[in-house]
Enzyme design. Sequence first.
Site, PDB file in Angstrom:
ATOM      1  NE  ARG A  23      19.401  28.310   9.100  1.00 28.66           N
ATOM      2  CZ  ARG A  23      18.872  27.603  10.108  1.00 28.66           C
ATOM      3  NH1 ARG A  23      18.936  26.293  10.119  1.00 28.66           N
ATOM      4  NH2 ARG A  23      18.312  28.216  11.123  1.00 28.66           N
ATOM      5  NE  ARG A  27      21.212  20.537  10.685  1.00 27.90           N
ATOM      6  CZ  ARG A  27      20.186  20.900  11.467  1.00 27.90           C
ATOM      7  NH1 ARG A  27      20.054  20.390  12.665  1.00 27.90           N
ATOM      8  NH2 ARG A  27      19.286  21.768  11.022  1.00 27.90           N
ATOM      9  NE  ARG A  36      27.360  19.146  13.770  1.00 29.73           N
ATOM     10  CZ  ARG A  36      26.123  18.695  13.944  1.00 29.73           C
ATOM     11  NH1 ARG A  36      25.103  19.541  13.894  1.00 29.73           N
ATOM     12  NH2 ARG A  36      25.883  17.422  14.147  1.00 29.73           N
ATOM     13  CG  ASP A  73      22.349  30.670  14.586  1.00 32.76           C
ATOM     14  OD1 ASP A  73      21.982  29.792  13.800  1.00 32.76           O
ATOM     15  OD2 ASP A  73      21.574  31.237  15.373  1.00 32.76           O
ATOM     16  CE1 TYR A 154      14.805  30.512  18.289  1.00 29.43           C
ATOM     17  CE2 TYR A 154      14.807  32.463  16.899  1.00 29.43           C
ATOM     18  CZ  TYR A 154      14.664  31.092  17.048  1.00 29.43           C
ATOM     19  OH  TYR A 154      14.368  30.314  15.956  1.00 29.43           O
TER      20      TYR A 154
END
Length: 346
Positions: A23, A27, A36, A73, A154
């Site tokens: 990752r 952010r 973004r 992703d 998911y």
Amino acid sequence: MSKIFVDACFGKETPYTPVWMMRQAGRYLPEYMKVRAEAGNFLNLCHDPKRAAEVTIQPLDIVGVDAAILFSDILVIPDEMGMDLEFIKGEGPKFNDPLSTQEDLDRLLGGEEAASKLTYVYETIELLREQLDARGDEKALIGFTGAPWTLATYMIEGQGTKTYNICKKMMYSNPELLHKILRKVTEVVKLYMEKQIQAGIDVVQIFDSWAAAIEPGKYDEFSWSYMVEIAEYLKEKYPHIPVIMFPKGIPAFLDKVYGNFDVFGVDWSTPMSLAKEKLGDKYVLQGNMEPCRLYSKEATTHCVEVIQETMGTKRHIFNLGHGILPDVPVENAIHFVKECQRVSKK
Ligand code: CP3
């Protein structure tokens, strides 16, 4: 000149132990937040090869890692199979129409049909290949996928879950359907990773982030065997591309690990010494600092030194034991990378 990261994946001598962070494009970097915002939202960013390439490269320049990981992703795979992915602010990923029956599964695209829809990923890789080659700094590009099991959680739950009760109900009461879902996803992933390789990645990582949700005695049947099938499909056709397996949180399975791949990613709950004892002769090991140590430079240095002492300067790649969190100060991430490169320099 060969890439130090690729050499390390194959257990060859390198001038120091290379380092990257799961990752790492994200952010905690203000530069990421800016791109973004320009893209509008996270999914738009994944769909925009120019901007996705830009944020992939950011951690190379800002943090100094030895490999870039493709910005995308894992959930773009079920999205392109037809599941309609949304990211809801403050909640995370969501599929509005989760899978619960054979009919639901039959409606999804499979194999080549699904894999050929992920063109924006392949375009991002092509751009990155050009940009990385032009830099001439020999930094590797990691492509990735989710493991079929992690993707299926998911697809079946419709979102992230703490209990996995809907998938586990299927695991114990209708295992045939769960295997059909895993089979369909596996076939897409094989072709997806093959296309990533053809577009220009140097290394493959398979993330099984939710491995720990499966009881150890069932882990091989419902996850590892599918991951190994993908790894072996790729190794057979592309032996020069290293494959990294990252099953998170299953120390009880270390004794049973098998398969043709190159690097085993050790999560932060598994002692590196235990992983070395069980797997160090067979696989290069990657990991495994507890990501929250990044909140303290002292705690980071201490851990890097202990890992270094355990692993020596061979058959190891530094990383975190899971992804970096959004509120980590950038200077602490830089400190981690510098410390890994310092302690392992020959
Ligand atoms: O830097 C990198 O590692 C490359 C990019 C990357 C992302 N996701 C970007 C991302 C990678 C390799 C992933 C993999 C991924 N995605 C995993 C497996 C790895 C892991 O961390 O266990 C999983 C389980 C997902 C699914 C996913 N994506 C969730 C659960 C979430 C929401 C939670 C969160 O962290 O916000 C995402 C969103 C996501 N994927 C973000 C990023 C940078 C945050 C989106 C944003 O910018 O707001």
